[in-house]
Scaffold this motif. Structure first.
Motif, short mmCIF file in Angstrom:
data_model
loop_
_atom_site.label_atom_id
_atom_site.label_comp_id
_atom_site.label_asym_id
_atom_site.label_seq_id
_atom_site.Cartn_x
_atom_site.Cartn_y
_atom_site.Cartn_z
N LEU A 1 67.23 -9.31 42.05
CA LEU A 1 67.17 -8.16 42.00
C LEU A 1 66.22 -7.38 42.90
CD1 LEU A 1 67.71 -5.34 40.60
CD2 LEU A 1 65.89 -6.04 39.01
N PHE A 2 65.08 -7.88 42.87
CA PHE A 2 63.74 -7.37 43.97
C PHE A 2 64.33 -7.56 45.29
CE2 PHE A 2 61.05 -7.76 40.36
CZ PHE A 2 60.73 -6.30 40.27
N TYR A 3 64.89 -8.87 45.64
CA TYR A 3 65.51 -9.00 47.04
C TYR A 3 66.57 -8.14 47.29
CZ TYR A 3 69.57 -10.80 49.36
OH TYR A 3 70.89 -11.07 50.14
N LYS A 4 67.47 -7.80 46.67
CA LYS A 4 68.59 -6.70 46.85
C LYS A 4 67.69 -5.33 47.07
CE LYS A 4 72.32 -8.88 47.47
NZ LYS A 4 73.15 -8.48 48.61
N LEU A 5 67.08 -4.77 45.82
CA LEU A 5 66.35 -3.50 45.87
C LEU A 5 65.57 -3.37 47.09
CD1 LEU A 5 65.50 -1.17 44.43
CD2 LEU A 5 63.81 -2.31 43.11
N LEU A 6 64.75 -4.19 47.51
CA LEU A 6 63.73 -4.05 48.60
C LEU A 6 64.50 -3.91 49.91
CD1 LEU A 6 60.90 -6.23 47.38
CD2 LEU A 6 60.73 -3.68 47.50
N THR A 7 65.53 -4.93 50.18
CA THR A 7 66.29 -4.90 51.38
C THR A 7 67.16 -3.81 51.57
OG1 THR A 7 67.92 -6.19 50.60
CG2 THR A 7 65.94 -7.24 51.78
N ILE A 8 67.60 -3.24 50.55
CA ILE A 8 68.69 -2.07 50.69
C ILE A 8 67.91 -0.73 50.81
CG2 ILE A 8 70.28 -0.62 49.50
CD1 ILE A 8 71.40 -3.04 48.00
N PRO B 1 69.09 -17.77 34.74
CA PRO B 1 67.99 -17.38 33.73
C PRO B 1 67.24 -16.18 34.21
CG PRO B 1 67.76 -19.62 34.49
CD PRO B 1 69.00 -18.92 35.26
N VAL B 2 66.28 -15.71 33.43
CA VAL B 2 65.73 -14.38 33.84
C VAL B 2 64.99 -14.25 35.06
CG1 VAL B 2 64.07 -12.70 32.93
CG2 VAL B 2 65.45 -13.79 31.36
N LEU B 3 63.94 -15.22 35.27
CA LEU B 3 63.32 -15.38 36.61
C LEU B 3 64.32 -15.14 37.69
CD1 LEU B 3 60.49 -15.36 38.08
CD2 LEU B 3 60.71 -17.96 37.99
N PRO B 4 65.05 -16.11 37.99
CA PRO B 4 66.13 -15.98 39.33
C PRO B 4 66.64 -14.35 39.53
CG PRO B 4 66.72 -17.92 38.37
CD PRO B 4 65.68 -17.27 37.28
N PHE C 1 66.50 -20.97 43.63
CA PHE C 1 67.66 -20.51 42.59
C PHE C 1 68.83 -20.49 43.04
CE2 PHE C 1 63.25 -18.13 41.76
CZ PHE C 1 62.94 -19.08 40.77
N HIS C 2 69.29 -20.52 44.29
CA HIS C 2 70.80 -20.37 44.57
C HIS C 2 71.41 -21.45 44.42
CE1 HIS C 2 73.92 -18.60 46.81
NE2 HIS C 2 74.19 -19.58 47.63
N PRO C 3 72.72 -21.25 43.60
CA PRO C 3 73.75 -22.58 43.39
C PRO C 3 73.97 -23.34 44.58
CG PRO C 3 74.48 -20.44 42.60
CD PRO C 3 73.48 -19.99 43.61
#
Length: 380
Positions: free
Chosen positions: A207-214, A199-202, A344-346
């Motif tokens: 996206l923000f998790y990757k963007l901010l940590t990187i 879904p869009v929310l996960p 949200f993680h499988p």
């Protein structure tokens, strides 16, 4: 199994356009540095471009060979020739458009499939070919885009040669890196048959998790490079050795040949310098905790080194801004990371889907398992 939709097809077309534009931008930036007499930066930009292109073409051709085992050798020779001229990715995009259109607009059509193939054969073809492209994009991102971004930030911070366009390019690069990792995660999720659509929310949380940590990590590396280029090289080399060693200990089996597997592990080591990469598709709670705990310690260590080694630089406005961005993006990135993995993680991982043999029937049935490259990657 997830479906290949019209929205996926639109994103695929956008991906082709972005890929072509990215090639043009690389040569434009390199030529700009060359005209300004900054030959080292120009050569460095082109070297990153050449290295990523070479490695992605090698993987792409090897995957074609694996997928077309027993096929017409003349066709493989043409494929080799196209990859030799660094254009193999366009063949993959052509196949993606072909199968994607069939899957999106003719969901009931089997296309090239025979009657004995599963009903979702075209869907599987479309998803598999896009998955390969996304994997190659991840390789390109961390072999080319991320090092180039690091160089741009270093030039801005060290030499003060900046402009609005350069800042915009840096921001777009950060977003591009994050989006490629999201696409990879979507491909990973699509390969889990027990999971629903992403879904869009996960997607946004990831996206923000990757963007901010990187963002935080690249700024940290840029800071230590300003302090000492040698220390930065030593740190990056050490981190690559750690990542490569971990990939060896995981006994990955992504490629069929040993040489390609070692190349894959080498690339994984480079990716792990910048962000966490799930190399076996398994549960990663402990590994990811250690990974980001280490990044947090190193980031704080770099800032403390600046405070005690070069206290005069702390008063500089650029250092203050970069330090605040580094800390804030790290904290927010870890918050998004925790939210994603908690909600949200499988939780279920891919298992072979067994189909009974129609000829033998239930009494003497043989199991037939359809396993693609990514399914094999997940089920190691």
């Amino acid at each position: 199994m997830m479906k290949f939709t019209k929205h996926n097809l639109i994103f695929l077309v956008c991906g082709i356009i972005i890929y072509v534009v990215d090639i043009g931008v690389d040569f434009w930036v390199a030529s700009k540095y060359f005209c300004q007499g900054q030959y080292a930066w120009s050569i460095l930009i082109l070297c990153f471009r050449g290295l990523s292109s070479l490695i992605t073409q090698i993987f792409s051709y090897e995957w074609f060979k694996n997928d077309w085992e027993g096929a017409n050798t003349r066709k493989l020779k043409w494929i080799f020739l196209v990859h030799l001229f660094q254009c193999g990715i366009f063949i993959r995009y052509w196949f993606a458009l072909k199968y994607g259109c069939q899957a999106a607009f003719k969901p009931n059509s089997s296309g090239d499939a025979s009657e004995t193939d599963p009903p979702n054969f075209i869907q599987k073809q479309a998803i598999d070919v896009v998955t390969d492209i996304n994997m190659l994009r991840v390789f390109k991102t961390f072999l080319e885009t991320t090092p180039q971004l690091f160089v741009q930030i270093y030039i801005v911070m060290e030499h003060g040669k900046d402009s609005i366009c350069q800042y915009a390019a840096i921001i777009m690069s950060f977003c591009g890196i994050s989006i490629s990792t999201v696409d990879y995660q979507i491909s990973l999720r699509k390969s889990l048959p027990d999971k629903d659509e992403f879904p869009v929310l996960p997607k946004l949380v990831y996206l923000f998790y990757k963007l901010l940590t990187i963002t935080s990590w690249i700024l940290s590396i840029s800071l230590i490079t300003l302090l000492s280029v040698r220390s930065s090289v030593i740190l990056l080399t050490f981190l690559w050795i750690c990542g490569f060693t971990w990939a060896l200990k995981q006994h990955t089996a992504f490629c069929k040949s040993k040489k390609m597997e070692y190349l894959y592990r080498t690339v994984v080591g480079i990716i792990l310098i910048f962000t966490f990469f799930n190399i076996k598709g398994r549960k990663t709670k402990v590994c990811i905790s250690i990974y980001y705990a280490t990044h947090t310690v190193v980031t704080l260590g770099i800032l403390f080194v600046y405070m005690f080694w070069k206290p005069s630089i702390i008063k500089d406005i650029h250092f203050t801004i970069v330090s605040i961005l580094t800390i804030v993006s790290l904290v927010l990135g870890i918050i998004f990371l925790v939210v994603y993995y908690r909600h949200f993680h499988p939780t279920a991982y891919c298992r072979p889907q067994v189909c009974s043999d129609e000829v033998d029937g239930e009494a003497g049935q043989k199991d037939r398992v359809e396993i693609g490259r990514f399914q094999n990657f997940i089920m190691q």
